[in-house]
Design an enzyme around this catalytic site. Structure first.
Site: not given
Ligand code: ZN
Length: 510
Positions: A301, A273, A269-270
């Site tokens: 996101e 980003h 997830h990170e």
């Molecule tokens: Zn996030």
């Protein structure tokens, strides 16, 4: 052709951005390595830096140059050019920074800092009454802030706050997409609950030592194209990504979960980003200006959720990843050693209503977000009073997720956002899922053999598509415009529902 005024404007904006990057580095350090006794001095460093940065951002010279540059658009600067878009976005930033009076900025900082301390205690004791006066103060300040920003014509006060995180979107527009999404999600979850399929998560339980998990995380990051020479991965309590500067994007994760996928998906997830931050044109001619920054929180996101869910929970990913995961974590996980791709795919896609948003699965997650959207919109309009928040919360969890909330700790006190004054932030989580799904369909139309490539660990075409179509533009287009440009359609609930219906349909035999 950029003029002298334009170049000077960019230089001043870049200096403020560089100061901001120093503050980001201090923030990263505070969440990772700062010894506890250094916290007070860090607050002083950050406070001083914030003041200096604000002075730079709101300097009258920036205003003069902006006005001069705006006069040049249509004459020497072509309308619709990257430079014209940059001027539009620098105007937005300047206006947002100058519209708030200093006393409000100061009161905001002190009140939210105390409110977040009070929230910690109230949450620990599960005592909403203790937090209520602080939420009241935060909401008063939020309403004052909205009044300073100005409510858009035909809109509501909540829109002025949304605009900070998702420029240009309104509560009404969000409602247009959320309403059909909610109805279809509720129906899907009801069908999952009625299904007789047994889907367990036993294969995911592995108490592997952190260094084995970190090794796996870094291996996956490298394979997916995250440049570890221009970034790093560290541990923290609350995972985040910080795109500090060109060549310096920091990811954090944690290894405390019951399942090894908690850390793995957190890292991915990170990384989503982080790939966005690495893909922005930060060292190009527009370094430090809006053309080298992310569009919005929703678009940010969308990048993280794409790698975590659309890639990471898919069957092709597991085909590629399983042997690597077994090699690195297998010695610590008996159930994992015998597991098949199908076992992992199913376990990673269980769908069960639960109380805590950050632990929610892909199917139920957005209902958590919609509940918060309804409540904070009600608080802003005055239709809901602070004392009635727990009642409204619990009723929403009953009707949306069929759950009886046992206490406020697992209810309306679970998230930190409101104590920080982040009103209007929650909807961007669901917007991110919606954008991700819509982009994902467009990508799969373009790269026809994407699943086959992912199952071989060939992530390059996906990353390249994201860099070319999303990252490289910086803030040239607003989110809605970018979405239409890339997918040919305005944002809709359909792609996300198609994704969830197909994935959960497969797992639960619907
Ligand atoms: Zn996030």
């Amino acid at each position: 052709m950029p003029t002298q005024e334009y170049r000077e404007l960019c230089r001043l904006v870049r200096e403020a951005s560089t100061l901001g990057s120093v503050s980001s580095l201090l923030g990263w350090d505070q969440e990772t390595y700062l010894p506890p006794k250094g916290v007070a001095a860090r607050a002083e460093q950050q406070g001083l830096l914030a003041g200096i940065t604000h002075e730079r951002k709101t300097h009258p010279r920036v205003g003069e140059l902006l006005a001069a540059c705006e006069g040049e658009v249509g004459r020497v600067i072509e309308p619709g050019s990257p430079e014209a878009a940059n001027i539009r976005e620098m105007r937005r930033d300047y206006d947002l920074a100058t519209k708030l009076p200093k006393d409000l900025v100061e009161e905001w900082a002190t009140t939210t800092s105390k409110a977040s301390e009070e929230w910690k205690h109230a949450r620990e004791k599960s005592d909403f009454k203790r937090f209520a006066p602080w939420l009241g103060k935060v909401m008063d300040l939020a309403r004052r802030k909205a009044a300073c920003y100005g409510v858009p014509a035909g809109g509501e006060a909540y829109d002025a706050l949304l605009n900070e995180y998702e420029p240009g979107i309104t509560a009404r527009e969000i409602e247009r997409v959320f309403t059909p999404l909610k109805a279809r999600l509720s129906d899907l979850i009801a069908r999952v609950r009625a299904s007789k399929a047994k889907v367990g998560t036993k294969v995911l339980s592995a108490k592997a030592p952190p260094d084995a998990q970190q090794g796996l995380g870094e291996f996956v990051l490298g394979a997916m194209g995250f440049d570890l020479q221009a970034g790093r991965l560290d541990t923290t309590t609350h995972p985040f990504c910080s795109g500090i500067a060109p060549g310096d994007t920091r990811l954090t994760t944690r290894y405390k979960g019951e399942k090894f996928t908690d850390a793995l998906y957190g890292t991915m997830h990170e990384m989503g980003h982080g790939l966005y931050e690495q893909g922005l044109p930060k060292d190009g001619p527009h370094a430090g200006t809006p053309l080298a920054e992310a569009v919005s929180l929703g678009i940010h996101e969308s990048q993280s959720r794409m790698w975590e869910n659309f890639v990471g929970r898919g069957r092709p990913f597991w085909k590629w990843a399983l042997p690597h995961v077994k090699k690195r974590l297998g010695p610590h996980a008996a159930a994992l050693r015998k597991a098949s791709v199908d076992d992992l795919f199913r376990a990673a896609n269980t769908c069960t209503p639960s109380f805590i948003r950050v632990e929610a699965d892909e199917g139920t997650y957005n209902l958590h977000v919609m509940i918060r959207f309804g409540i904070e919109r009600g608080l802003m309009s005055g239709g809901l009073s602070v004392k009635d928040v727990p009642g409204a919360w619990n009723e929403a969890y009953r009707s949306s997720l069929g759950l009886k909330v046992p206490d406020d700790r697992r209810g309306c006190l679970q998230d930190v956002h409101w104590s920080f004054g982040l009103i209007g932030y929650f909807p961007t989580y669901t917007l991110g899922n919606l954008y991700a799904a819509q982009f994902w369909e467009a990508i799969n139309k373009k790269i026809k053999d994407l699943p086959a490539r992912l199952s071989k660990g060939d992530f390059a075409p996906l990353k390249k598509w994201l860099v070319t179509n999303i990252h490289a533009h910086g803030r040239r287009y607003r989110a809605a415009e970018l979405c239409e440009k890339v997918t040919g359609r305005p944002l809709s609930a359909d792609p996300l529902m198609r994704h969830l219906e197909s994935r959960l349909g497969e797992v639960y035999g619907l």
